[in-house]
Design a protein around this motif. Structure first.
Motif, short mmCIF file in Angstrom:
data_model
loop_
_atom_site.label_atom_id
_atom_site.label_comp_id
_atom_site.label_asym_id
_atom_site.label_seq_id
_atom_site.Cartn_x
_atom_site.Cartn_y
_atom_site.Cartn_z
N HIS A 274 -6.24 -2.16 -11.36
CA HIS A 274 -5.71 -3.63 -10.96
C HIS A 274 -5.46 -3.82 -9.31
O HIS A 274 -5.35 -2.85 -8.70
N TYR A 275 -5.45 -5.16 -9.12
CA TYR A 275 -5.05 -5.67 -7.85
C TYR A 275 -3.56 -5.60 -7.92
O TYR A 275 -2.92 -6.41 -8.11
N TRP A 276 -3.10 -4.61 -7.41
CA TRP A 276 -1.50 -4.29 -7.58
C TRP A 276 -0.79 -4.84 -6.19
O TRP A 276 0.49 -5.06 -6.47
N ALA A 277 -1.42 -5.11 -5.09
CA ALA A 277 -0.60 -5.49 -3.84
C ALA A 277 0.14 -6.82 -4.21
O ALA A 277 1.56 -6.83 -3.62
N TYR A 278 0.02 -7.57 -4.97
CA TYR A 278 0.91 -8.95 -5.01
C TYR A 278 2.07 -8.60 -6.08
O TYR A 278 3.07 -9.08 -5.94
N PHE A 279 2.03 -7.46 -6.94
CA PHE A 279 3.11 -7.38 -7.82
C PHE A 279 4.06 -6.05 -7.34
O PHE A 279 5.11 -6.21 -7.97
N LEU A 280 3.59 -5.25 -6.63
CA LEU A 280 4.43 -3.92 -6.33
C LEU A 280 5.62 -4.24 -5.65
O LEU A 280 6.65 -3.64 -6.28
N PRO A 281 5.72 -4.97 -4.71
CA PRO A 281 7.17 -5.10 -4.09
C PRO A 281 8.25 -5.73 -5.03
O PRO A 281 9.34 -5.29 -5.21
N PRO A 282 7.70 -6.84 -5.80
CA PRO A 282 8.48 -7.57 -6.84
C PRO A 282 9.06 -6.53 -7.78
O PRO A 282 10.19 -6.56 -8.59
N ALA A 283 7.95 -5.86 -8.36
CA ALA A 283 8.36 -4.58 -9.43
C ALA A 283 9.29 -3.75 -9.15
O ALA A 283 10.25 -3.53 -9.64
N VAL A 284 9.40 -3.33 -7.65
CA VAL A 284 10.36 -2.31 -7.03
C VAL A 284 11.82 -3.12 -7.37
O VAL A 284 12.74 -2.47 -7.81
N VAL A 285 11.83 -4.46 -6.80
CA VAL A 285 13.16 -4.87 -6.99
C VAL A 285 13.69 -5.27 -8.39
O VAL A 285 14.55 -4.79 -8.93
N GLY A 286 12.47 -5.67 -9.25
CA GLY A 286 12.77 -5.67 -10.54
C GLY A 286 13.24 -4.30 -11.51
O GLY A 286 14.10 -4.15 -12.13
N ARG A 287 12.85 -3.08 -10.97
CA ARG A 287 13.18 -1.82 -11.23
C ARG A 287 14.52 -1.52 -11.02
O ARG A 287 15.39 -0.83 -11.87
N LEU A 288 15.05 -1.98 -10.02
CA LEU A 288 16.35 -1.81 -9.33
C LEU A 288 17.39 -2.85 -9.97
O LEU A 288 18.46 -2.45 -10.23
N PHE A 289 17.08 -4.25 -10.09
CA PHE A 289 18.16 -5.08 -10.14
C PHE A 289 17.62 -6.13 -11.52
O PHE A 289 18.53 -7.12 -11.70
N GLY A 290 16.53 -6.10 -12.14
CA GLY A 290 16.31 -6.74 -13.41
C GLY A 290 15.06 -7.78 -13.00
O GLY A 290 14.79 -7.95 -11.82
N TRP A 291 15.01 -8.20 -14.42
CA TRP A 291 13.90 -9.22 -14.52
C TRP A 291 14.15 -10.40 -13.31
O TRP A 291 13.15 -11.03 -12.77
N ASN A 292 15.20 -11.21 -13.70
CA ASN A 292 15.71 -12.41 -12.90
C ASN A 292 15.25 -12.13 -11.50
O ASN A 292 15.11 -12.98 -10.78
N ILE B 14 0.72 -1.23 -0.18
CA ILE B 14 0.06 0.16 0.22
C ILE B 14 0.80 1.32 -0.05
O ILE B 14 0.59 2.14 -0.66
N LEU B 15 2.13 1.18 0.70
CA LEU B 15 3.03 2.33 0.69
C LEU B 15 3.37 2.76 -0.76
O LEU B 15 3.64 3.72 -0.92
N ILE B 16 3.72 1.48 -1.48
CA ILE B 16 4.41 1.58 -2.92
C ILE B 16 3.25 2.22 -3.90
O ILE B 16 3.67 3.15 -4.54
N PHE B 17 2.15 1.76 -3.50
CA PHE B 17 0.97 2.31 -4.44
C PHE B 17 0.76 3.65 -4.19
O PHE B 17 0.35 4.38 -5.05
N ILE B 18 0.60 4.06 -2.99
CA ILE B 18 0.51 5.39 -2.68
C ILE B 18 1.42 6.27 -3.13
O ILE B 18 1.29 7.41 -3.78
N LEU B 19 2.91 5.97 -3.00
CA LEU B 19 3.82 6.77 -3.46
C LEU B 19 3.87 7.06 -4.92
O LEU B 19 4.44 7.73 -5.62
N GLY B 20 3.48 5.84 -5.73
CA GLY B 20 3.57 5.50 -7.15
C GLY B 20 2.46 6.07 -7.88
O GLY B 20 2.61 6.32 -8.90
#
Length: 713
Positions: free
Chosen positions: A167-185, A48-54
C-alpha cells in the motif's frame, strides 16, 4: 506563451532596498534555508525511514537508513551553502516588507492553512470522504498490529493469505508511530498537525520558487482548481429538474449527501448519460482536482509528495542542480505510484533545464535506484485485474470527444490561453516547463489505469505544481502582446476557479466542526477492506514467494479480523414494536413469519421509518436479509440502497420524499460503509430502503425483507 522581450509591459520588479527586513532575510538567508531544509527533509524522510525500519530486514534497514540520513544531511548543508553564496548582499524578493508586517503574515498564513486543512476532513473535524473508512482501518491496523502486517481472509477462499499488504504507506506511518506510543486519539490529532505542517511547507516552497511572500499567492496555491464551473454548468441539470434550490445548485449542496468533491467531480456526474440512461463514458472520466480537492479525496497521494516535488523543482530552477533529485524521487513510490509516474516527465524537464548538472551522485546513481528496485519487487507481490489500456478501449471517442475537449478547456485550457508570456530566469521557469506541463495534461486522459479516472487525476500532480508555478510567475511579471489584458483575464479565471475549492469549505462549515476523533471501534480492519476489493472486479492475487518477501523483508505478521458485532437490528418476521412509525410503499404489503413482502415497481422506495434509534458513531455497515424476484420468479439485476437522514435534514426539507440530503449506501450486492462520511456525528431520525433495478425499472417485483442488521464496523 510569447517570448518577445520587446513587448514587455510589466518587467521583473526591481530589487528592494539595500537593507532588507530581518524576517525576509531570515527566510531567504542561510539560517532560514537551514530551518526550511531541516523541516522539509524530516517531513519527506520520516515516512521512508519508518517504512525501511518496519519492513526491511535489520541489516538492510540499517544500511538504507544510514545512507538516507547521511545523504539528506549532506544535501541540506549544500543547500545552505548555496543560499549563503548565491544571495550575498543582494536582498531577496519583497524585501520592502517590515518585520512586523511579515511576522503577521506568517502567522496569518499558518492559521489559514490550519483552517483549510480542517475543512478537507483531515483529522476528522468535519465532513470526510468515504475513503476514510479504509484510511481509518489502515491506521488502526498499523497501530494495533506488528509490522509488516499481512492479512488472512475468507475470500476468495477460506484462509487466503495476503502477505505484506502492499500500500501507499507514507501518509499513515508517522501518525501510526504516534498511535502505537500514545493511542488512537493522539494519532488522530497528530494526523491533522502533521499534514497541516506538510501543506504549510508546500506553500512556503511555492512562494520561494516564485520569489514572493505575498499572501495572495499563498491563496492562489491553496484554492487553485480548474474552471470547473464550465463543465459543471454544461453537464448538470438546472434547478427545476431536481428537488434542489438555486442556492444548493450554485454551492454544490446536493452533492453534500454523498461526499463528492463537488465541482472537481463534475465529469463523474451521472448526467453524462445518453437519452436512454446509458453511460457514454465507459467508466473513464476526465478529471483534474484542485488543491483542496486532493486533500479532501486522496491526501495520501499528495502528502508528503507536494513538498518533495517542490524541493526537486527548487533545486532545478533556482540552484540549477540535480544532485539529489533522483534520490528524492525514489521515495515517491511509497507515496503513490501514479505520482511517481507523473514525476518522470518533470525529472526529464529538470535534466534538460540543468543540462544534467551533478546528475551522477551517490544518491542519484546508487541509493535511489536500489530503493526503486526494492519497491518494484514489493509491488509485484500483488496483482489485481484493474482496468488498464488506451482510452478507445473503454469508450467510443467519436461520441465522447466533446467531453474531452470540455475537460481540456475547463481544467487548464482557459488558464493556458490567458496566461501572458514570460522568459525564464531565477524566479520564472520559462516555456520549457510550461509546455511540458501542458503536454502531460493533454496526454494523460488517453490512458486508463485503475477504476474511473485514477490515472488522469493523479499522474498530473507533479505537472500541476509546475503549471501553477508558471501561472504565478506570469502574473508577477507578464510579457508579450496584450500582457496586461491577458494578466487580468488570467487573474479573473483563477478567481472563478476558486469557486470549486470554496465549495469544500462551504460544505465543512455547514456540516459543522467537532474535535472529538472518530471512534476507533468503527474503523474496519485491513482484511475486511481486502475482502470488499476481492468481491468487486478487482480480483487480488498475492505472491508470498516474491523476491521482496523472501530476501529483503522481515517476516510478515498476519492479521485475522475479529467478530463484527451487531449494534442494532430490525426483525421483520415479527410485528415491529413501533409499527406506527413505519410507512410502506408499493401496491400492497404483507407482514408474516417469513418477513414483510412488498409488491412494487422498480426504482421506488420500499419502506420508511421516522423513529430510528441509530447512533452513527456506533454503526459502520448494515446487512439486509432479503430476496427480490420479478413476475416470472427470476432474480433481476438490482441493488438495495439504504438511505437515512438526521432530524435537522428532515426538518430542512419538510419531510418530503425524496429529498436530496438523504445519505445513501448500497447494502446489496456490496456491503458498503454506512456513511459516505465515516465521521458523521449524530443520530438517525429517518431511514428508508430503496429498490434500484438495473434494467426494466417499469416492471413489477416482489420484495421480501426479513432482517436489517447494523454492525459495529
Amino acid at each position: 506563451m510569447s517570448e518577445s522581450a520587446s513587448k514587455t509591459t510589466n518587467p521583473e520588479p526591481a530589487p528592494g532596498p539595500t537593507r532588507p527586513s530581518h524576517w525576509v532575510s531570515a527566510i531567504e538567508g542561510p539560517k532560514g534555508v537551514a530551518i526550511l531544509e531541516a523541516a522539509s527533509l524530516l517531513y519527506v524522510g520520516a515516512p521512508i525511514l519508518i517504512f525501511i525500519l518496519g519492513w526491511f530486514r535489520l541489516s538492510l534497514a540499517i544500511a538504507f537508513s544510514a545512507a538516507f540520513i547521511g545523504l539528506f544531511f549532506y544535501s541540506a548543508k549544500r543547500a545552505v551553502a548555496w543560499a549563503r553564496d548565491a544571495r550575498g548582499d543582494r536582498p531577496p524578493p519583497d524585501a520592502s516588507y517590515s518585520d512586523e508586517d511579515l511576522f503577521f503574515r506568517i502567522f496569518l498564513l499558518a492559521g489559514l492553512v490550519a483552517f483549510l486543512v480542517a475543512c478537507t476532513g483531515i483529522g476528522g473535524f468535519t465532513f470526510r470522504f468515504s475513503d476514510y473508512m479504509a484510511y481509518d482501518g489502515i491506521l488502526r491496523s498499523l497501530i494495533e498490529n506488528p509490522w509488516p502486517p499481512g492479512a488472512i481472509s475468507d475470500y476468495p477462499s477460506p484462509g487466503t493469505r495476503f502477505p505484506g499488504l502492499c500500500h501507499y504507506w507514507a501518509y499513515f506511518l508517522p501518525p501510526a508511530v504516534v498511535g502505537r506510543l500514545f493511542g488512537w486519539n493522539a494519532a488522530y490529532l497528530f494526523t491533522y498537525a502533521w499534514h497541516s505542517i506538510g501543506v504549510l511547507l508546500a506553500v512556503i516552497w511555492f512562494l520561494r520558487l516564485i520569489g514572493t511572500f505575498r499572501l495572495r499567492f499563498a491563496l492562489m496555491f491553496l484554492l487553485f482548481a480548474g474552471v470547473d464551473i464550465i463543465g459543471y454548468l454544461y453537464t448538470t441539470p438546472l434547478p427545476g429538474t431536481q428537488d434542489i434550490s438555486w442556492l444548493d445548485y450554485l454551492t454544490g449542496g446536493f452533492w453534500w449527501s454523498i461526499g463528492r468533491g463537488w465541482m472537481a467531480h463534475w465529469s463523474a456526474n451521472f448526467s453524462l448519460l445518453t437519452p436512454d440512461g446509458q453511460t457514454i463514458m465507459g467508466g473513464v472520466f476526465y478529471r483534474v482536482y484542485g488543491m483542496l480537492s486532493f486533500l479532501f479525496d486522496g491526501p495520501n497521494h499528495v502528502l508528503p509528495a507536494w513538498v518533495l516535488i517542490f524541493i526537486v523543482l527548487h533545486d532545478a530552477l533556482r540552484r540549477k542542480t540535480l544532485e539529489r533529485s533522483f534520490l528524492l524521487a525514489s521515495i515517491l513510490p511509497i507515496c503513490s505510484i501514479f505520482v511517481t509516474l507523473g514525476t518522470i516527465p518533470v525529472l526529464l524537464m529538470a535534466t534538460i533545464h540543468t543540462r544534467g548538472r551533478r546528475l551522477f551522485t551517490l544518491g542519484n546513481a546508487v541509493v535511489g535506484p536500489l530503493l526503486v528496485f526494492s519497491f518494484i519487487f514489493y509491488y509485484k507481490s500483488v496483482e489485481s485485474n484493474i482496468p488498464s489500456s488506451w482510452l478507445w478501449t473503454f469508450q467510443d471517442v467519436g461520441k465522447t470527444w466533446s467531453y474531452l475537449l470540455l475537460y481540456y478547456l475547463s481544467a487548464f485550457g482557459v488558464y493556458a490561453i490567458a496566461a501572458p508570456g514570460m522568459r525564464g530566469n531565477e524566479y520564472r521557469p520559462g516555456r520549457l516547463w510550461f509546455y511540458g506541463a501542458l503536454a502531460v495534461f493533454i496526454l494523460a486522459p488517453w490512458y486508463r489505469l485503475g477504476v474511473y479516472s485514477d490515472f488522469t487525476t493523479k499522474v498530473i500532480i507533479p505537472s500541476q505544481l509546475v503549471f501553477l508555478v508558471c501561472l504565478a510567475t506570469a502574473i508577477r511579471a507578464p510579457e508579450g502582446k496584450y500582457a496586461t489584458i491577458r494578466r487580468r483575464i488570467l487573474i479573473g479565471a483563477l478567481v472563478i476557479g476558486t469557486w470549486s475549492s470554496l465549495g469544500i469549505v462551504y460544505r465543512a462549515v455547514e456540516f459543522g466542526f467537532s474535535f472529538q476523533p472518530p471512534p476507533r471501534e468503527r474503523a474496519m480492519y485491513i482484511p475486511e477492506k481486502l475482502e470488499r476489493y476481492s468481491k468487486s472486479n478487482e480480483k487480488i492475487v498475492t505472491h508470498e514467494d516474491n523476491f521482496f518477501w523472501k530476501y529483503l523483508a522481515r517476516p510478515t505478521v498476519y492479521i485475522q479480523t475479529p467478530e463484527n458485532p451487531a449494534v442494532l437490528s430490525y426483525d421483520f418476521t415479527a410485528p415491529l414494536p413501533n409499527a406506527e412509525a413505519w410507512k410502506y410503499f408499493g401496491d400492497k404489503h404483507v407482514q408474516s413469519s417469513d418477513g414483510i413482502t412488498i409488491e412494487i415497481q422498480g426504482n421506488q422506495p420500499l419502506i420508511r421509518c421516522d423513529d430510528v434509534a441509530l447512533d452513527t458513531r456506533t454503526a459502520g455497515s448494515a446487512i439486509l436479509e432479503h430476496s427480490v424476484v420479478d413476475e416470472q420468479g427470476r432474480t433481476p439485476d438490482y441493488a438495495m440502497v439504504f438511505l437515512w437522514a438526521s432530524e435537522q435534514d428532515v426538518w430542512k426539507q419538510g419531510g418530503w420524499w425524496p429529498f436530496h440530503r438523504w445519505r445513501s449506501s448500497v447494502i446489496h450486492p456490496a456491503l458498503e460503509p454506512l456513511s459516505a462520511n465515516s465521521y458523521w456525528r449524530g443520530k438517525v431520525k429517518t431511514m428508508a430502503l430503496f429498490l434500484k433495478i438495473n434494467g426494466d425499472a417499469g416492471g413489477r417485483y416482489t420484495v421480501n425483507l426479513r432482517r436489517l442488521i447494523f454492525l459495529q464496523r
